[in-house]
Design an enzyme around this catalytic site. Structure first.
Site, mmCIF file in Angstrom:
data_model
loop_
_atom_site.group_PDB
_atom_site.id
_atom_site.type_symbol
_atom_site.label_atom_id
_atom_site.label_comp_id
_atom_site.label_asym_id
_atom_site.label_seq_id
_atom_site.Cartn_x
_atom_site.Cartn_y
_atom_site.Cartn_z
ATOM 1 N N THR A 211 0.616 -1.082 -0.331
ATOM 2 C CA THR A 211 -0.159 0.237 -0.044
ATOM 3 C C THR A 211 1.228 1.510 -0.210
ATOM 4 O O THR A 211 2.426 0.960 0.514
ATOM 5 C CB THR A 211 -0.727 -0.127 1.184
ATOM 6 O OG1 THR A 211 -1.743 -1.361 1.700
ATOM 7 C CG2 THR A 211 -2.012 1.399 1.393
ATOM 8 N N ARG A 239 -13.194 -8.252 -1.131
ATOM 9 C CA ARG A 239 -12.467 -7.756 0.332
ATOM 10 C C ARG A 239 -12.099 -6.046 0.347
ATOM 11 O O ARG A 239 -11.262 -5.804 -0.949
ATOM 12 C CB ARG A 239 -11.660 -9.110 0.830
ATOM 13 C CG ARG A 239 -10.677 -8.523 2.119
ATOM 14 C CD ARG A 239 -9.918 -7.961 1.334
ATOM 15 N NE ARG A 239 -8.828 -8.105 2.924
ATOM 16 C CZ ARG A 239 -7.506 -6.693 3.162
ATOM 17 N NH1 ARG A 239 -7.102 -5.813 2.309
ATOM 18 N NH2 ARG A 239 -6.715 -6.942 4.058
ATOM 19 N N VAL A 240 -12.501 -6.025 1.327
ATOM 20 C CA VAL A 240 -12.037 -4.360 1.924
ATOM 21 C C VAL A 240 -11.022 -4.511 2.910
ATOM 22 O O VAL A 240 -11.380 -5.479 4.029
ATOM 23 C CB VAL A 240 -13.730 -3.765 2.302
ATOM 24 C CG1 VAL A 240 -12.964 -2.043 2.469
ATOM 25 C CG2 VAL A 240 -14.624 -3.186 0.696
ATOM 26 N N ASP A 242 -7.880 -1.810 5.392
ATOM 27 C CA ASP A 242 -7.836 -0.473 6.065
ATOM 28 C C ASP A 242 -8.281 0.386 5.346
ATOM 29 O O ASP A 242 -8.446 1.135 5.452
ATOM 30 C CB ASP A 242 -7.032 -1.127 6.839
ATOM 31 C CG ASP A 242 -5.553 -0.998 6.536
ATOM 32 O OD1 ASP A 242 -5.183 -1.791 5.079
ATOM 33 O OD2 ASP A 242 -5.087 0.076 6.758
ATOM 34 N N GLY A 263 0.222 -2.594 5.667
ATOM 35 C CA GLY A 263 0.480 -3.901 6.327
ATOM 36 C C GLY A 263 -1.145 -4.958 6.752
ATOM 37 O O GLY A 263 -2.346 -3.978 5.601
ATOM 38 N N GLY A 265 -4.624 -5.548 6.626
ATOM 39 C CA GLY A 265 -5.327 -4.326 7.626
ATOM 40 C C GLY A 265 -6.865 -4.770 8.026
ATOM 41 O O GLY A 265 -7.051 -4.739 8.557
HETATM 42 N N1 ASP Z 1 -3.461 -2.275 4.348
HETATM 43 C C1 ASP Z 1 -3.186 -3.071 3.136
HETATM 44 C C2 ASP Z 1 -5.169 -4.158 2.495
HETATM 45 O O1 ASP Z 1 -5.195 -4.940 3.948
HETATM 46 C C3 ASP Z 1 -2.759 -3.780 2.328
HETATM 47 C C4 ASP Z 1 -1.684 -3.629 2.972
HETATM 48 O O2 ASP Z 1 -1.120 -2.115 3.192
HETATM 49 O O3 ASP Z 1 -0.726 -3.949 2.422
HETATM 50 O O4 ASP Z 1 -5.703 -4.243 2.165
#
Ligand code: ASP
Length: 355
Positions: A211, A239-240, A242, A263, A265
């Site tokens: 992200t 799927r959603v 964070d 990371g 989410g």
């Molecule tokens: N935080 C993001 C999510 O969970 C993915 C990521 O940051 O790697 O969709």
């Protein structure tokens, strides 16, 4: 241990400014220092070359007296349209059906307004759609088909977001998903049992997450932020994460600063991590301390149920004074983020909370 289980474990392991400031000096690593902030400031959690280009573009806006909200959008768009980046926008890794679904949020401290889109398909710059949700509607979050129709209405071109690189990674993932189907070359299952072979072939892809956060303070002291992502790769359709959730993947308070998360989410949503970081800063904690506090808060909760489980997250934060912070839950390398202020471009070294 089932294959599904081991795969899961793998995922988890696994304006008074000199014009010269725009001339980017050689990269220096900025050690963590307190009380050294200056504004304007723009940062991104991306520390690669695209992150640097994004900072140059955002800085140009700030240097010309532009607003923090314009600066973060310009910078985020650069990362979103990079076809080589498999974690954000165009070129992002798809869901389990091979469809790229993007999430993004934007927040403007000056107006205390926010906008977001989730599960948006076919639009390269979801953060710009999120900005229009913020500025041209009374809503905060549009999802799926509704978000796409809104983007179409505003003239965003529809494009296939699945690049050849992302498609190949997705197909390799499918080949290795199960020994109960006919996906994959005859020898692949033996390989799979040794290790995650498809992953080895793509060394630049470190993990299934990715992200970008872009946060800025402009010369007028206004704060803004964007979080944009293709989300967890190979996720369930719909799927959603964070990133489009205000308070989870992003939060901005004009009196305090801003914070963003990358990371896993699901943990960030449950902990309202970005809001928590901004609240910690409002209580006097530095951005660096606030990032570490939020990760410690998540660890404390998980320790009660599984002492060996550490979700993989990286947090970034800035305050109104132009101080910055960055921390990561766990990792072999020091987390870095890109920082641009009157001193030029630098890579800030954060901390790893669980070593
Ligand atoms: N935080 C993001 C999510 O969970 C993915 C990521 O940051 O790697 O969709």
């Amino acid at each position: 241990m089932s294959q599904q289980h081991s795969r899961r474990q793998f995922l988890f392991r696994s304006l008074g400014l000199s014009a010269g400031a725009l001339m980017i000096p050689s990269v220096n690593l900025l050690a963590r220092q307190k009380g050294q902030g200056t504004i304007p400031l723009i940062i991104t959690s991306h520390s690669n070359e695209t992150g640097r280009k994004a900072m140059e573009a955002g800085w140009e806006v700030l240097l010309g007296g532009g607003t923090a909200i314009d600066a973060v959008e310009k910078a985020a768009n650069i990362i979103e349209v990079d076809p080589e980046d498999t974690s954000v926008g165009y070129g992002g890794l798809p869901n389990e059906r091979g469809v790229v679904q993007l999430d993004a949020s934007i927040m403007d401290g000056k107006t205390y307004n926010a906008g977001a889109v989730a599960c948006l398909e076919n639009i390269k710059t979801p953060s710009s759609v999120a900005r229009l949700v913020m500025e041209r509607t009374d809503h905060v979050l549009l999802v799926g088909q509704g978000a796409l129709e809104f983007a179409r209405a505003w003239g965003f071109p529809e494009e296939n977001l699945l690049t050849g690189k992302a498609r190949e990674i997705w197909l390799r993932w499918k080949e290795n998903l199960s020994d109960q189907d006919d996906w994959g070359a005859p020898e692949h299952l033996i390989e799979l049992q040794k290790e995650e072979a498809y992953w080895r072939d793509f060394p630049d892809i470190e993990h299934h997450y990715g992200t970008t956060n872009v946060l800025a303070v402009d010369a007028g002291g206004n704060v803004a932020g964007i979080t944009t992502t293709s989300g967890l790769s190979f996720k369930l359709p719909g799927r959603v994460g964070d990133s489009p959730i205000i308070g989870a993947g992003l939060y901005v308070d004009n009196e305090v600063g801003a914070a963003g998360a990358t990371g896993r989410g699901e943990d960030v949503i449950k902990s309202c991590a970005s809001y928590y970081m901004v609240m910690r800063m409002s209580e006097g904690r530095s951005p660096q301390q606030a990032c570490e506090d939020a990760l410690q808060m998540i660890i404390r909760k998980y320790r009660k149920v599984n002492p060996d489980f550490f979700p993989s997250e990286k947090f970034v934060a800035i305050n109104k004074q132009g101080e910055v912070g960055c921390a990561m839950m766990k990792g072999a390398r020091i987390p870095l983020m890109s920082v641009m202020n009157e001193k030029g471009y630098s890579k800030y070294e954060g901390t790893v909370v669980v070593s």
